[in-house]
Design a protein around this motif. Structure first.
Motif, PDB file in Angstrom:
ATOM      1  N   TYR A   1       0.843  -1.191   0.000  1.00  0.00           N
ATOM      2  CA  TYR A   1       0.000   0.000   0.000  1.00  0.00           C
ATOM      3  C   TYR A   1       0.871   1.229   0.000  1.00  0.00           C
ATOM      4  O   TYR A   1       1.963   1.230   0.532  1.00  0.00           O
TER       5      TYR A   1
ATOM      6  N   ASN B   1      -4.438   3.128  -3.618  1.00  0.00           N
ATOM      7  CA  ASN B   1      -3.690   1.970  -3.133  1.00  0.00           C
ATOM      8  C   ASN B   1      -3.512   2.087  -1.630  1.00  0.00           C
ATOM      9  O   ASN B   1      -2.402   2.189  -1.118  1.00  0.00           O
ATOM     10  N   LYS B   2      -4.624   2.100  -0.988  1.00  0.00           N
ATOM     11  CA  LYS B   2      -4.589   2.203   0.450  1.00  0.00           C
ATOM     12  C   LYS B   2      -5.554   1.218   1.048  1.00  0.00           C
ATOM     13  O   LYS B   2      -6.495   0.792   0.404  1.00  0.00           O
TER      14      LYS B   2
ATOM     15  N   GLU C   1      -9.085  -1.156  -0.082  1.00  0.00           N
ATOM     16  CA  GLU C   1      -8.603  -2.513  -0.249  1.00  0.00           C
ATOM     17  C   GLU C   1      -9.338  -3.237  -1.353  1.00  0.00           C
ATOM     18  O   GLU C   1      -8.741  -3.915  -2.190  1.00  0.00           O
TER      19      GLU C   1
END
Length: 825
Positions: free
Chosen positions: A546, A558-559, A563
């Motif tokens: 991430y 992208n955290k 998800e």
DNA sequence: GAGTTTGAAACT
DNA sequence: CAGTTTCAAACTC
């Protein structure tokens, strides 16, 4: 929307829809960029619509799943079969699922199974989380219900509720669908509910008092919804349900699995029942295919169930909360979209809700993620609750509730998701129940603590968690991990997706610092502006990590919060190129290790999986992936004017390890040489470690066993890339990963990591490659498509693929998970 | 720090 | 499968 106003159910439904939509958005965004289009509409109809949308979206992915060997494998694994499918198809399937649903006749069972699969898939195959989510969601709900029943008090009721939820009224079904959707998006429908339940239960048990409930509800709106649904559903559903008994059992089993994966949720229940087992589960789930864990998982499920069972009591209050929750959810999406910091603006509720939502998503897939996310949220939001929690683990009253829940959920989540190996560890920690206290930390810490059971995992988990947890509180747990830096590193590597954030955020500095020293790269951060960090352009994403604070990316998805999106995107990418996330460089060592002979051969040189395409850089700059990876160019390379210091395509392979370097060895090369030595050492150590680690790793790898590790190593090892030990790469990962840290830190010159490894020394490329073929999945890949960039091995099933086995002993270990999976059913 | 170069990734 | 475009890292200034 009308969420609040409507009946509780409606509201809940709507809220769910909202969430779903949100999720859908996420997923869409990541995948297609589409949006759920707000579920807006009121009432059930709207809900239905949303699900459909999801279906459409999801459908494709599902189909993919089905198509994919992996999915097939999973399907085969599950003992249960679509008996009930018919029901669902009507309600859910038609709506939500295109292909898959059809497969599963019995909603409950099927759902449960599906959920398993899905989850597993999710874990293993991030791709198509959506499907899974749908199914899983249903399942989860069911499971959650069932679980509650099992574990706790009212199995029947719970069952009924579950059934009700699924089949029951349209609302229920809708809800289920929505839930599923939500789950999909969130991944952890069950978790959420569980979380909510937990919160309730916890609050109740703990005597925290009802007051907490609201908060909890707020936290887990879905959970609330579920509760409502359950209550209502129970009455209606029980009768309606097809064969509650049979299904239930199946469901329960499934649910257990699901629970494990999805919502480890209740720390208590979990800890009680599965406690240690959970860890395994988590791993298994992570691995995706580690069915082995399942057996254990079942236990955990019970625990979970228990937590859920409790929920019902709180439900009433929840309803009101639910409304709020729905609103919050709406908000959430946005916030989530905005990313971590988002939640801040909103009040605690939103925060909590946000968190809950996030958790939901995160829980299933990656505990770590969740953990991170929660933490992030807390931190980012800075909302009192979050902040408080983070800092002390102590929470404001509200926060406390939330925190504990969250923590629990997180922990559980972590476990379930297995994806994030870390999670596994967390799960274990959850056992302690400590989790409750420490939200973010708790999960992380607990995980860390759990050491015992998940020792193997720990390293991995520990690393991440430790990082994340590095929080003062966790110090105990963390400390050990930290102490074992390598472990941590491994841990970080392990998970398909590492929580860079966690690491960075929670205790970013520690790890990063460590990592950073080695390399800037290690902890690299991306600078993505247009890719949303959901494409391979993004190093973080490519590395399966991430994005973390240090990242300068914009509109980052992208955290952990996203998800679902991340997983979905990953799946898509994988669907296109199964090896997309596999390590790009195949290490000799790996191959060698496998063959055994190799050792003698040794060190073959590592090679780039696909080879480079350099035309102007002469393969002497980092533009060249081979060079960057510290490996020589190989036949696969289509580079022009190759001057790769590590080995030329011509054949000059540069052989050499040490001195070989032959000609060009540029500074980098020299560096690499130095590194080599270190690497070698590392490798060896790694190897040793790997075996142990491998197991854990596998789980991590679950998704792609493939190997991100190696890759990650290269690209982002520093971050903690997951080692993904996973599977095949596991070994690599193990070596590489574990080492990666070392490497990374090392001199820049080294190509991201591998080079150092020994590849240089051993570069014997061709041989290696050959071996590699056998050994590492990659190798297989290579063989498959020598030159082509994208060689796609037969499938994603790296784990399954013989190549793995052949590749490394370690791999073999990891592999077991799969086998077990098959049998599981 | 801004701009350029480069090659992978993605798209057609 | 090949060609083109997009993208972000690597590199340069």
């Amino acid at each position: 929307m009308s969420k609040k106003e409507g009946e509780n159910e409606k509201v809940s439904l709507e809220s769910e829809n909202v969430e779903v939509e949100v999720e859908g958005r996420k997923s869409e965004v990541s995948v297609k960029g589409e949006e759920g289009g707000g579920g807006g509409g009121g009432g059930v109809v709207v809900v239905m619509d949303t699900p459909e949308r999801n279906k459409s979206q999801i459908a494709t992915p599902i189909s993919k799943f089905e198509e994919s060997p992996f999915s097939n494998f999973l399907n085969n694994l599950s003992p249960i079969k679509p008996v009930k499918a018919a029901h669902f198809p009507q309600t859910l399937n038609t709506l939500s699922f295109g292909s898959i649903p059809s497969v599963f006749t019995s909603p409950h069972v099927s759902s449960a199974r599906e959920s398993r699969f899905l989850r597993r898939h999710l874990l293993s195959d991030p791709s198509k989380p959506e499907f899974a989510s749908d199914n899983s969601a249903k399942v989860d709900n069911d499971e959650g219900m069932s679980d509650a029943v099992n574990s706790s008090n009212e199995p029947k009721e719970s069952l009924g509720s579950q059934n009700s939820v699924v089949e029951a009224s349209n609302e229920c079904s809708k809800l289920a669908v929505e839930r599923t959707l939500n789950y999909e998006c969130n991944d952890s429908p069950s978790t959420l509910p569980t979380g909510s339940f937990r919160g309730k239960s916890l609050s109740e048990f703990a005597g925290s008092s009802v007051t907490y409930v609201p908060l909890v509800q707020g936290m887990s709106g879905k959970g609330l919804l579920r509760c409502e649904v359950n209550t209502e559903g129970k009455n209606e559903l029980d009768p309606n349900k097809e064969a509650p008994g049979c299904d239930w059992e199946n469901l329960i089993c499934d649910a257990t699995d699901l629970l494990i994966f999805d919502s480890p949720g209740d720390p208590e229940a979990f800890t009680k029942a599965a406690g240690p087992n959970l860890r395994h589960f988590g791993f298994a789930s992570n691995e995706m295919q580690n069915m082995q864990a399942f057996g254990q998982a079942s236990t955990s499920e019970c625990g979970v169930d228990g937590s859920e069972t409790e929920k019902p009591s709180t439900q009433p209050a929840d309803e009101t909360q639910v409304n709020e929750y729905a609103e919050n959810q709406k908000m959430k999406p946005d916030s989530s979209l905005t990313n971590d910091g988002i939640g801040v603006g909103q009040s605690e509720r939103t925060d909590t809700e946000m968190v809950s939502t996030l958790y939901r998503g995160m829980r299933r897939r990656c505990l770590v993620f969740e953990m991170v996310g929660s933490r992030r949220k807390h931190v980012d939001e800075g909302s009192g609750s979050s902040a408080v929690q983070d800092t002390d683990g102590n929470l404001a009253c509200n926060e406390k509730q939330l925190v504990p829940y969250k923590a629990v959920s997180e922990s559980s989540r972590c476990i379930l998701p297995g994806i994030g190996l870390h999670l596994n560890a967390l799960a274990a920690s959850s056992k302690d129940g400590k989790v409750v206290k420490h939200e973010t930390n708790a999960s992380g810490k607990q995980l860390l603590i759990t050491p015992g059971s998940a020792v193997s995992l720990h390293p991995l988990v520990a690393g991440q968690e430790s990082m994340s947890k590095s929080l003062p509180e966790t110090s105990k747990e963390i400390v050990p991990f930290e102490n074992s830096v390598p472990l941590m590193e491994d841990a970080s590597l392990a998970p398909g997706y590492v929580n860079n954030e966690e690491l960075s955020q929670t205790s970013p500095k520690k790890k990063r610092r460590r990592l950073e020293p080695g390399e800037g790269e290690a902890c690299k951060r991306c600078n993505c502006k247009k890719s949303k960090c959901l494409k391979l352009y993004c190093e973080c994403f490519a590395a399966g990590v991430y994005c973390v604070e240090p990242c300068a990316c914009q509109d980052c998805f992208n955290k952990p919060i996203h998800e679902d999106t991340v997983l979905a995107t990953r799946k898509q990418i994988e669907s296109r190129n199964p090896l997309a996330f596999a390590p790009k460089v195949i290490r000799n060592a790996d191959t060698i290790s496998e063959t055994g002979d190799d050792s003698s051969k040794t060190p073959a040189s590592a090679r780039h999986k696909r080879g480079c395409n350099c035309k102007k850089s002469g393969c002497l700059k980092k533009y060249c992936e081979c060079y960057q990876g510290g490996v020589g160019c190989s036949i696969n390379c289509r580079c022009e004017g190759c001057k790769n210091a590590f080995g030329r395509k011509d054949g000059s392979v540069f052989i050499g390890t040490d001195g070989d370097a032959e000609e060009e060895e540029t500074d980098a090369y020299e560096k690499s040489t130095v590194d080599r030595a270190s690497h070698k050492n590392l490798l060896h150590s790694d190897v040793e470690l790997n075996p142990d680690s491998t197991v854990p790793a596998t789980p991590l790898a679950f998704r792609r066993p493939p190997m991100q590790l190696p890759f990650s190593l290269k690209n982002k090892p520093p971050r903690s890339s997951f080692l993904s030990i996973g599977s095949s790469s596991g070994i690599f990962a193990g070596q590489g990963v574990g080492r990666p840290d070392f490497f990374q830190p090392q001199p820049q010159p080294q190509p991201k990591f591998e080079k150092p490894f020994e590849s240089v020394k051993e570069d014997e490329m061709p041989e290696i490659l050959q071996q590699g073929g056998t050994s590492s999945p990659i190798s297989g890949i290579k063989t498959a498509s020598p030159n082509r960039k994208r060689v796609s091995p037969p499938h994603c099933d790296f784990a399954n693929s013989p190549s793995r086995r052949s590749s490394r002993k370690l791999i073999l270990q990891s592999i077991p998970s799969f086998p077990s999976l098959t049998p599981n059913p």
